[in-house]
Motif scaffolding. Structure first.
Motif, PDB file in Angstrom:
ATOM      1  N   UNK A 144       0.821  -1.214   0.000  1.00  0.00           N
ATOM      2  CA  UNK A 144       0.000   0.000   0.000  1.00  0.00           C
ATOM      3  C   UNK A 144       0.852   1.260   0.000  1.00  0.00           C
ATOM      4  N   UNK A 145       1.962   1.242   0.754  1.00  0.00           N
ATOM      5  CA  UNK A 145       2.731   2.484   0.878  1.00  0.00           C
ATOM      6  C   UNK A 145       4.225   2.276   0.648  1.00  0.00           C
ATOM      7  N   UNK A 146       4.658   1.033   0.429  1.00  0.00           N
ATOM      8  CA  UNK A 146       6.062   0.798   0.149  1.00  0.00           C
ATOM      9  C   UNK A 146       6.954   0.765   1.373  1.00  0.00           C
ATOM     10  N   UNK A 147       6.355   0.826   2.538  1.00  0.00           N
ATOM     11  CA  UNK A 147       7.148   0.789   3.762  1.00  0.00           C
ATOM     12  C   UNK A 147       7.746  -0.596   3.967  1.00  0.00           C
ATOM     13  N   UNK A 148       8.956  -0.640   4.506  1.00  0.00           N
ATOM     14  CA  UNK A 148       9.559  -1.942   4.804  1.00  0.00           C
ATOM     15  C   UNK A 148       9.517  -2.221   6.301  1.00  0.00           C
TER      16      UNK A 148
END
Ligand SMILES: [Zn+2]
Length: 139
Positions: A37-41
């Motif tokens: 959804x947001x590319x956060x790792x």
């Protein structure tokens, strides 16, 4: 294969399949799992039961406000049509065609069409907007 429900730092939930629990640990440690959804790792395993409940409650209240918005939109659209367009009732597909092919004077109309008729109109390139029944119609 094992399925985990993961959540990122922004509380997005998503499911990922892993070959094993260890495979998940490895990937999580090396920040190789990315929130779609947001590319956060910065992702972690979502607590299973509470996550499900929370998601359901969240989507329920969202549904309600979405439905209200949709209702207000449809209601406005219909009021506009009733004030500015001619109700041709079940003759809608026929009238829409006549207008499209220039056989009658161009004007805004609304009326009833079956799904099949609406599909045929759109296949002929005739713009027809489906207006679903409002809750008050079902009373
Ligand atoms: Zn996210």
């Amino acid at each position: 294969m094992i399925r985990f429900v993961l959540t990122c730092e922004r509380e997005h939930e998503f499911e990922v399949w892993f070959a094993s629990g260890q495979a998940y640990e490895k990937l999580a440690e090396s920040h190789a799992i990315v929130c779609p959804h947001c590319g956060s790792t910065a992702v972690r395993k979502a607590p299973m039961a509470p996550a499900v409940t929370r998601t359901r409650e969240a989507s329920k209240s969202q549904d309600t406000s979405e439905r209200k918005k949709t209702y207000a939109f449809l209601k406005g659209l219909r009021d506009h049509l009733q004030a500015n367009a001619e109700d041709v009732g079940p003759a809608f597909p026929e009238e829409a065609r006549k207008i499209h092919y220039g056989e009658t004077e161009p004007r805004s109309i609304f009326g009833k069409a079956s799904l099949k008729e609406a599909k045929e109109l759109s296949e002929e390139g005739i713009p027809a907007l489906p207006l679903p029944p409002l809750p008050e119609d079902q009373n």
